[in-house]
Write a protein that holds these residues in place. Structure first.
Motif, short mmCIF file in Angstrom:
data_model
loop_
_atom_site.label_atom_id
_atom_site.label_comp_id
_atom_site.label_asym_id
_atom_site.label_seq_id
_atom_site.Cartn_x
_atom_site.Cartn_y
_atom_site.Cartn_z
N ASN A 375 0.86 -1.07 0.04
CA ASN A 375 -0.13 -0.04 -0.07
C ASN A 375 0.84 1.08 0.01
N LYS A 376 0.43 2.27 -0.35
CA LYS A 376 1.12 3.77 -0.23
C LYS A 376 1.31 3.74 1.32
N GLY A 377 0.30 3.86 2.15
CA GLY A 377 0.39 3.84 3.77
C GLY A 377 -0.49 2.32 4.16
N ALA A 378 0.16 1.76 5.22
CA ALA A 378 -0.56 0.96 5.84
C ALA A 378 -1.58 1.42 6.89
N VAL A 379 -1.27 2.12 7.79
CA VAL A 379 -2.27 2.32 8.98
C VAL A 379 -2.05 4.01 9.33
N GLN A 380 -3.09 4.52 9.39
CA GLN A 380 -2.85 6.01 9.91
C GLN A 380 -4.23 6.21 10.93
N ALA A 381 -3.92 6.77 12.25
CA ALA A 381 -4.83 6.56 13.27
C ALA A 381 -4.82 7.92 13.74
N ARG A 382 -5.89 8.62 14.57
CA ARG A 382 -5.76 9.63 15.37
C ARG A 382 -6.76 9.43 16.60
N ASP A 383 -6.45 9.76 17.57
CA ASP A 383 -7.52 10.15 18.77
C ASP A 383 -8.24 8.79 19.09
N SER A 384 -7.56 7.97 19.03
CA SER A 384 -8.21 6.65 19.13
C SER A 384 -7.68 5.80 20.42
N GLU A 385 -8.40 4.84 20.57
CA GLU A 385 -7.73 3.62 21.46
C GLU A 385 -7.39 2.47 20.62
N VAL A 386 -6.26 1.96 20.49
CA VAL A 386 -5.88 1.03 19.48
C VAL A 386 -5.08 -0.19 20.10
N LEU A 387 -5.47 -1.33 19.96
CA LEU A 387 -4.96 -2.57 20.29
C LEU A 387 -4.37 -3.39 19.15
N PHE A 388 -2.90 -3.23 18.85
CA PHE A 388 -2.56 -3.64 17.47
C PHE A 388 -1.49 -4.75 17.63
N THR A 389 -2.08 -5.94 17.30
CA THR A 389 -1.25 -7.30 17.78
C THR A 389 -1.26 -8.17 16.41
N LYS A 390 0.17 -8.82 16.52
CA LYS A 390 0.57 -9.82 15.53
C LYS A 390 0.25 -9.28 14.15
N ASN A 391 0.45 -8.27 13.84
CA ASN A 391 0.08 -8.07 12.41
C ASN A 391 1.40 -7.85 11.72
N ILE A 392 1.56 -7.82 10.23
CA ILE A 392 2.71 -7.80 9.32
C ILE A 392 2.53 -6.54 8.48
N ILE A 393 3.46 -5.72 8.82
CA ILE A 393 3.54 -4.46 7.78
C ILE A 393 4.52 -4.61 7.03
N TYR A 394 4.44 -4.74 5.71
CA TYR A 394 5.65 -5.08 4.92
C TYR A 394 5.54 -4.43 3.37
N ASN A 395 6.67 -3.79 3.18
CA ASN A 395 6.69 -3.18 1.75
C ASN A 395 5.84 -2.22 1.62
N ASN A 396 5.14 -1.36 2.39
CA ASN A 396 4.33 -0.03 2.12
C ASN A 396 5.22 1.24 1.76
N TYR A 397 4.91 2.34 1.46
CA TYR A 397 5.59 3.31 1.59
C TYR A 397 5.85 3.78 3.12
N TYR A 398 4.90 4.11 3.76
CA TYR A 398 5.05 4.02 5.21
C TYR A 398 4.23 2.95 5.87
N GLY A 399 4.53 2.76 7.34
CA GLY A 399 4.11 1.72 7.92
C GLY A 399 2.82 2.06 8.67
N ALA A 400 3.03 2.38 9.97
CA ALA A 400 1.93 2.99 10.83
C ALA A 400 2.28 4.30 11.19
N ASN A 401 1.23 5.10 11.00
CA ASN A 401 1.48 6.62 11.45
C ASN A 401 0.34 6.90 12.45
N LEU A 402 0.63 7.06 13.71
CA LEU A 402 -0.22 7.15 14.82
C LEU A 402 -0.11 8.52 15.50
#
Length: 828
Positions: A375-402
């Motif tokens: 993907n261009k971007g994998a994950v983008q999040a704001r102002d949230s409660e996040v449980l992020f477990t056992k994921n693979i983020i691979y070969n995106n432009y950016y990974g997780a932007n929180l």
């Protein structure tokens, strides 16, 4: 003439005399001239040409937004080219890209070439994060100047083609960064006088491709077609559904999608910006619950599908009942999943080939066991409660932007993303037990008020492993930080307790510090390229009780003693030996080198494609029943006076560790190693294995193997229940001492692949060699010394029990072989 760029006015074709305002997506061939003010991000899409006339000034209004649209690649104001850009300046009238009234902290993203073609002549680019950033495409740059930027030029990957001539790249923080095989052609360039580094081109990284999930759908006919519709009540979708509009599920309604369904979206692009508009708008509840065997697929309906063909699965104001996305594959979207004021679980799903895979705001979200890739971007999040477990983020432009989240991220793999792996701003992070490997930047934390970064493996990121900026009250503990291109940890205006980390083998500095409040203590800081700790600012740093290696700690620190304007590192007292570092993960997925004593608390796997290297003199300390499963490769090469020791944390039969289990681990090597108190020290299957100058003592079993080839030389097997056990073995066993075991060598079956030569095999209490009940083959064991007994009396073979193979021991040696065992207590 002053032309202002904003997103409210539709674009028309422009010529130099025009005063028409511009939109942020340029949807027709366009000419800029005179003075242009850019307030919003600019995108030149595929098939469109932007021409900039000689003498044009592009005035950038800086912005750092957390709300960037998925088609853009930075939170800063950017000009992104996926089509064609022609900027034709001249010596007397250059084209200028800059911030007109720049403040100290102001910056813009720069020109980003993402598949486009850019031709710049007599241009000046200033005040950018990266003057030019190339992901893929072509750049022709001539007679130009890149100066006053953080990075002058950054190119990533072999798909970035650059031809640069007669150009100055100077007075930036960093000049030219070439990553992942990018190369420049051209001549007569001036790349120097940059503040920190002129040219940086790290070695091409080994690309660790994880096992990526891809769901396949069953072929089926279309069972339903929808346009712009509102779904009232309960709706169930099965089979193959084609959507040519916007589907709305209002409050109180529910959409259930059954396993095996395929949801396809036709492309509607009414404003010609390249982004599809059809999608789902969920204000009620969506339950998309596939199975591993029958996943649900959301994709483009176009024959030549592409990123952004459809809009999104939007879930808005749905914070009552929990929405579920499980075992789904979502591809070809603008935003794959988009949540706002909602409660959502995303589990076991694949999100790929989207502009942005997952975006959410003001939501409660659990994300587990998913794959985000390409993907261009994998994950983008704001102002949230996040449980992020056992994921693979691979070969995106950016990974997780929180941004501004309460986030717990655990046991994820964040690999080979072109920009940052994980970026956290103004949040409360708990980041633990993750692998962050091979990204441009590993883990970036800025402006957080507190948090914990614990027990992560952060390796081979191209710039820094961990970057802290404006962060406070952080715990950075128990991390393995190795092989990052510049700094293991980079710190600016931050406060933290940094303790219990293994920070080794980073390209320049273990820890680089501009300004820091807190303490750095009880870390192993060795084998870093230039310095263990390097101070750039004037603030003193507290760093007592760290291990800096065997040399003079003062020589491994750059501070006031080297340059009076720098702060002082208070490193005394330094530790006299390293602390035992507890390996934090259940596996090893990338090449790592252990330079210090390492504890293993549970079975840990070296995955296929990874190599574990152990350096001379270290100990590997196993908890009870723990071991290493080697599916990649292990290289344990000690020295005569610096042996590698594999042992248990505690002594005694009730504290034995398990084994080193090698499966197809070709090329593994053990030399000058000691193995003690194991169930089976080494257990090898189908592995080309070399063992030399090693000692196996006080184990239930020393070495067992199936197949091979295995070479065992100049090693001691003593005081084990069984010294060596072979099953269908192919081995050369030569110049070893095998003594005081219950059984020296046990050949379970197919002993005809063994050659046993010039060993001292004696005083084993049951048998020197035992032929197993299923071994019908004779065993070639000539030219060995068997002690003072009649050799035949020390075997259990066909002479003892009819039907099993015999030990062929004649001719045999009448005196022991002189074998150098390096300090062994068995002497001759």
């Amino acid at each position: 003439m002053n032309i202002k760029v904003n997103i409210l006015i539709i674009l028309f074709f422009l010529v130099a005399s025009s005063s028409t305002a511009l939109s942020n997506v340029i949807s027709a061939d366009t000419v800029w001239s005179g003075e242009i003010t850019v307030e919003e991000d600019i995108l030149v899409p595929e098939g469109i040409t932007l021409t900039i006339s000689s003498g044009t000034k592009i005035n950038i209004i800086p912005s750092d937004s957390s709300r960037s649209n998925p088609e853009y690649l930075s939170s800063l104001t950017e000009i992104t080219i996926r089509g064609r850009l022609e900027a034709k300046g001249s010596k007397d009238a250059p084209v200028l890209f800059h911030i007109k009234e720049v403040k100290v902290s102001d910056s813009w993203a720069g020109l980003i070439i993402d598949g486009g073609s850019v031709h710049l002549t007599s241009c000046s680019i200033q005040n950018a994060e990266s003057g030019i950033r190339m992901i893929e495409g072509r750049l022709d740059l001539e007679d130009s100047v890149l100066s006053g930027n953080q990075y002058g030029l950054v190119a990533q990957g072999k798909k970035a083609v650059l031809d640069i001539n007669n150009t100055e790249i100077k007075e930036n923080d960093f000049g030219v960064f070439l990553f992942n095989g990018a190369q420049i052609t051209g001549k007569d360039n001036f790349i120097r006088d940059n503040k920190k580094k002129d040219i940086y081109s790290p070695a091409l990284l080994k690309n660790y491709t994880p096992s990526l999930k891809e769901y396949k759908e069953e072929e089926k006919d279309i069972s339903g077609r929808y346009g712009d519709e509102v779904l009232q009540g309960n709706t169930v979708w099965r089979g193959r559904i084609e959507i040519s509009g916007l589907i709305r599920v209002p409050e109180g309604a529910r959409l259930v999608i059954m396993p095996g369904a395929v949801i396809e979206f036709t492309k509607k692009d009414s404003n010609n910006d390249g982004i599809g508009e059809n999608g789902l708008m969920i204000q009620g509840v969506i339950i998309a619950k596939g199975t591993r065997e029958r996943p649900i697929i959301f994709r483009s309906a176009e024959k030549s599908e592409g990123m952004g063909d459809w809009d999104s699965i939007n879930i808005l104001n749905s914070d009552g009942a929990q929405n579920l996305i499980e075992f789904c594959q979502i591809e070809d979207a603008y935003r794959g999943l988009h949540f706002h004021f909602s409660n959502v679980i995303v589990n076991g799903s694949v999100l790929r080939n989207n502009y942005r895979a997952l975006q959410f705001q003001e939501s409660v979200v659990e994300i587990r066991d998913n794959y985000f890739y390409e993907n261009k971007g994998a994950v983008q999040a704001r102002d949230s409660e996040v449980l992020f477990t056992k994921n693979i983020i691979y070969n995106n432009y950016y990974g997780a932007n929180l941004f501004r989240n309460v986030v717990k991220a655990r046991a994820n793999r964040i690999l080979n993303n072109l920009n940052e792996g994980m970026r956290i701003r103004e949040g409360l992070p708990s980041i633990e037990e993750n692998l962050i490997e091979g990204n441009r930047q590993g883990l970036m934390v800025s402006d957080s008020v507190r948090g914990a970064l614990d027990l992560n493996v952060i390796t081979h990121n191209l710039e820094s492993g961990i970057s802290l900026k404006g962060a406070g009250n952080l715990e950075v503990k128990g991390n393995f930080i190795q092989g990052n291109g510049l700094n293991g940890i980079n710190i600016q205006d931050s406060g933290a307790v940094i303790t219990g980390n293994n920070i080794t083998g980073n390209g320049e500095r273990g820890i680089g510090i501009v300004s820091f409040e807190g303490i750095i203590t009880e870390n192993n800081l060795i084998m870093n390229g230039t310095y263990a700790i390097g101070v750039e600012g004037s603030v003193n740093v507290s760093a007592p009780m760290n291990w800096f290696g065997k040399g003079d700690a003062e020589q491994m620190i750059y501070d006031k003693e080297d340059e009076p304007a720098r702060g002082k590192v208070d490193y005394r007292p330094a530790k006299e030996k390293p602390f035992v570092f507890a390996w934090p993960l259940k596996d090893i997925s990338a090449d790592v080198t252990w330079h210090t004593d390492t504890g293993i608390s549970e079975n840990t796997t070296v995955n296929f494609g990874a190599t574990l290297v152990l350096t001379p003199g270290i100990r590997i300390l196993f908890s009870k029943d723990a071991g290493l499963d080697i599916n990649g490769r292990i290289i344990a090469q000690g020295r005569k006076d610096e042996r590698i020791v594999f042992t248990s944390v505690k002594t005694g039969d009730d504290s034995r560790w398990d084994e080193l289990l090698l499966n197809h681990a070709d090329g593994s090597v053990f030399s000058y190693c000691d193995f003690e108190n194991a169930a089976w020290a080494i257990h090898s299957h189908f592995t080309n294995l070399s063992i030399s100058d090693s000692r196996f003592k006080n184990n239930l079993g020393g070495l067992r193997f199936r197949s091979g080839p295995v070479e065992i030389r100049r090693s001691l097997f003593a005081e084990n229940s069984t010294g060596i056990r072979a099953y269908f073995g192919n081995a050369m066993i030569k110049e070893n001492v095998i003594v005081n075991n219950e059984t020296g060598i046990f050949v379970r079956e197919r002993g005809d692949g063994l050659i046993i030569r010039k060993n001292n095999i004696y005083s084993n209490t049951n048998y020197n060699i035992r032929s197993g009940d299923f071994n019908a083959d004779d065993i070639d064991a000539r030219e060995n010394w068997w002690g003072t007994q009649n050799p035949a009396e020390t075997f259990f073979d066909g002479r003892t029990e009819e039907g099993i193979g015999k030990v062929i021991y004649e001719p045999y040696l009448k005196e022991p072989v002189k074998i150098e065992l390096n300090g062994s207590d068995v002497g001759f």
